[in-house]
Design a protein around this motif. Structure first.
Motif, PDB file in Angstrom:
ATOM      1  N   ALA A  10      81.581  89.421  60.736  1.00 40.07           N
ATOM      2  CA  ALA A  10      82.959  89.157  60.308  1.00 40.07           C
ATOM      3  C   ALA A  10      83.037  89.250  58.790  1.00 40.07           C
ATOM      4  CB  ALA A  10      83.397  87.775  60.779  1.00 40.07           C
ATOM      5  N   ASP A  12      85.182  88.353  56.291  1.00 42.38           N
ATOM      6  CA  ASP A  12      86.377  87.548  56.013  1.00 42.38           C
ATOM      7  C   ASP A  12      86.581  87.361  54.514  1.00 42.38           C
ATOM      8  OD1 ASP A  12      87.234  87.162  58.682  1.00 42.38           O
ATOM      9  OD2 ASP A  12      85.724  85.601  58.962  1.00 42.38           O
ATOM     10  N   LYS A  34      83.848  93.212  61.743  1.00 41.94           N
ATOM     11  CA  LYS A  34      85.147  92.630  62.117  1.00 41.94           C
ATOM     12  C   LYS A  34      86.012  92.382  60.888  1.00 41.94           C
ATOM     13  CE  LYS A  34      85.976  88.174  63.612  1.00 41.94           C
ATOM     14  NZ  LYS A  34      87.290  87.687  63.133  1.00 41.94           N
ATOM     15  N   LYS A  61      94.753  89.159  66.695  1.00 40.45           N
ATOM     16  CA  LYS A  61      95.240  88.182  67.686  1.00 40.45           C
ATOM     17  C   LYS A  61      96.754  88.309  67.873  1.00 40.45           C
ATOM     18  CE  LYS A  61      91.489  84.833  67.048  1.00 40.45           C
ATOM     19  NZ  LYS A  61      90.747  85.399  65.911  1.00 40.45           N
ATOM     20  N   THR A 119      89.730  77.621  69.670  1.00 37.90           N
ATOM     21  CA  THR A 119      88.726  76.545  69.660  1.00 37.90           C
ATOM     22  C   THR A 119      89.170  75.384  68.768  1.00 37.90           C
ATOM     23  OG1 THR A 119      87.568  77.890  68.046  1.00 37.90           O
ATOM     24  CG2 THR A 119      86.704  77.912  70.269  1.00 37.90           C
ATOM     25  N   VAL A 155      87.437  86.915  74.059  1.00 38.87           N
ATOM     26  CA  VAL A 155      86.735  86.240  72.978  1.00 38.87           C
ATOM     27  C   VAL A 155      86.572  84.800  73.445  1.00 38.87           C
ATOM     28  CG1 VAL A 155      86.809  85.532  70.567  1.00 38.87           C
ATOM     29  CG2 VAL A 155      87.817  87.716  71.257  1.00 38.87           C
ATOM     30  N   PRO A 177      82.171  84.178  68.995  1.00 35.91           N
ATOM     31  CA  PRO A 177      81.977  83.625  67.649  1.00 35.91           C
ATOM     32  C   PRO A 177      81.473  82.181  67.763  1.00 35.91           C
ATOM     33  CG  PRO A 177      84.305  83.582  68.210  1.00 35.91           C
ATOM     34  CD  PRO A 177      83.572  84.078  69.428  1.00 35.91           C
ATOM     35  N   GLY A 178      81.403  81.482  66.621  1.00 38.60           N
ATOM     36  CA  GLY A 178      80.884  80.112  66.668  1.00 38.60           C
ATOM     37  C   GLY A 178      79.370  80.111  66.765  1.00 38.60           C
ATOM     38  N   ARG A 180      75.626  80.057  65.000  1.00 40.49           N
ATOM     39  CA  ARG A 180      74.885  79.631  63.814  1.00 40.49           C
ATOM     40  C   ARG A 180      73.395  79.827  64.054  1.00 40.49           C
ATOM     41  NH1 ARG A 180      78.834  80.519  61.982  1.00 40.49           N
ATOM     42  NH2 ARG A 180      80.266  79.271  60.732  1.00 40.49           N
ATOM     43  N   GLN A 189      82.751  75.121  62.166  1.00 36.04           N
ATOM     44  CA  GLN A 189      82.546  75.417  63.589  1.00 36.04           C
ATOM     45  C   GLN A 189      81.916  74.187  64.240  1.00 36.04           C
ATOM     46  OE1 GLN A 189      83.690  77.994  65.017  1.00 36.04           O
ATOM     47  NE2 GLN A 189      83.460  79.854  63.797  1.00 36.04           N
ATOM     48  N   VAL A 207      79.636  87.175  67.193  1.00 34.35           N
ATOM     49  CA  VAL A 207      80.325  87.374  65.921  1.00 34.35           C
ATOM     50  C   VAL A 207      79.781  86.374  64.909  1.00 34.35           C
ATOM     51  CG1 VAL A 207      82.555  87.347  64.727  1.00 34.35           C
ATOM     52  CG2 VAL A 207      82.433  88.068  67.135  1.00 34.35           C
ATOM     53  N   VAL A 208      79.272  86.870  63.804  1.00 36.07           N
ATOM     54  CA  VAL A 208      78.727  85.986  62.771  1.00 36.07           C
ATOM     55  C   VAL A 208      79.365  86.355  61.438  1.00 36.07           C
ATOM     56  CG1 VAL A 208      76.644  85.099  61.668  1.00 36.07           C
ATOM     57  CG2 VAL A 208      76.533  85.936  64.028  1.00 36.07           C
ATOM     58  N   GLY A 209      79.894  85.342  60.750  1.00 39.04           N
ATOM     59  CA  GLY A 209      80.511  85.567  59.450  1.00 39.04           C
ATOM     60  C   GLY A 209      79.686  84.969  58.329  1.00 39.04           C
ATOM     61  N   ARG A 210      80.057  83.751  57.943  1.00 37.47           N
ATOM     62  CA  ARG A 210      79.495  83.139  56.735  1.00 37.47           C
ATOM     63  C   ARG A 210      77.983  83.009  56.689  1.00 37.47           C
ATOM     64  NH1 ARG A 210      83.799  78.528  57.308  1.00 37.47           N
ATOM     65  NH2 ARG A 210      83.407  79.209  59.442  1.00 37.47           N
ATOM     66  N   PRO A 211      77.293  82.769  57.823  1.00 35.24           N
ATOM     67  CA  PRO A 211      75.823  82.730  57.709  1.00 35.24           C
ATOM     68  C   PRO A 211      75.248  84.051  57.171  1.00 35.24           C
ATOM     69  CG  PRO A 211      76.500  81.757  59.777  1.00 35.24           C
ATOM     70  CD  PRO A 211      77.742  82.379  59.162  1.00 35.24           C
TER      71      PRO A 211
END
Ligand code: C5P
Length: 230
Positions: A10, A12, A34, A61, A119, A155, A177-178, A180, A189, A207-211
């Motif tokens: 992701a 973002d 993403k 979405k 979520t 999703v 997503p969600g 870690r 999350q 789906v992995v973003g910030r990590p």
């Protein structure tokens, strides 16, 4: 599991340069990149075209009357996103309209994925909007409705994967997503799984973003996660 690259990263941010740098470093390890609401609202189609390296999951979405959602899907088809999201709570006709609009793109059409219950909504929040079912019941109800209406997949949160896989069978795509990695900060999350746990539970993609994007070296972080689910 889907293909040999089940990792979706992701991106973002509203900063196109930053998104491009991330895309460049993680693309060798990612099945898709993403782009979400914040990037697309800030940068639009031109920003989208600037992100290369892997196919794009455009996570907008969508949720409106069927005619408008179909128009929205048609509007982004020239960008050739590989995945698009709609809200299952928009109802059967809306999802059918999204599916039909996407089908017009032929064999390269984007997959339509439905979001069931956000979520961020717990039991109390659901009751406040008039839903008396438990979150799990509502996820299953909307998940079935979406697949019956032509969605390719859902999703869902890590805690819902096993239930949905069992209820809906192997053909339904589950994007989760969600996630870690072992030892990573959960951030906002609340209920997470590691990449390997989510894949074992039945996720086709994680789906992995910030990590990844928050790591000192996003490329290495993505490579480590990809290796953990190979
Ligand atoms: O940074 P993080 O790994 O939490 O990013 C997760 C991505 O997945 C974000 O783009 C977020 O919008 C998205 N997402 C989520 N939870 C959902 C649905 C989507 O975190 N239920």
């Amino acid at each position: 599991m889907s293909g040999n690259k089940p990792l979706i990263v992701a991106l973002d941010t509203v900063d196109t340069d930053r998104a491009r740098r991330w895309a460049e470093s993680v693309s060798p390890h990612a099945g898709l990149l993403k782009l979400g609401l914040e990037f697309f609202l800030a940068n639009g189609a031109d920003g989208f075209r600037g992100i290369t390296g892997a196919p794009i999951f455009l996570d907008l979405k969508l949720h409106d009357i069927p005619n408008t959602v179909a128009g929205g899907v048609r509007a982004v088809l020239p960008l050739r996103p590989r995945m698009l999201t709609v809200h299952a709570s928009g109802g059967s006709a809306m999802i059918q309209a999204a599916h039909q609009a996407a089908a017009n793109a032929g064999p390269d059409r984007p997959m339509i994925l439905a979001v069931t219950v956000l979520t961020s909504l717990n039991q109390n929040a659901l009751r406040a909007i008039g839903v008396s079912a438990t979150p799990a019941e509502q996820v299953l109800r909307l998940g079935r409705l979406a697949i019956d209406a032509g969605a390719d997949g859902l999703v869902c949160s890590p805690l819902e994967v096993a239930m949905l896989r069992q209820a809906l069978g192997p053909a339904v795509k589950l994007v989760v997503p969600g996630i870690r990695p072992e030892g990573a900060a959960a951030g906002d999350q609340a209920r997470t799984m590691t990449p390997a746990q989510a894949v074992k539970a039945g996720a086709d993609w994680i789906v992995v973003g910030r990590p990844i994007t928050g790591a000192d070296n996003p490329g290495t972080a993505a490579a480590d996660i990809a290796a953990s689910i190979r």
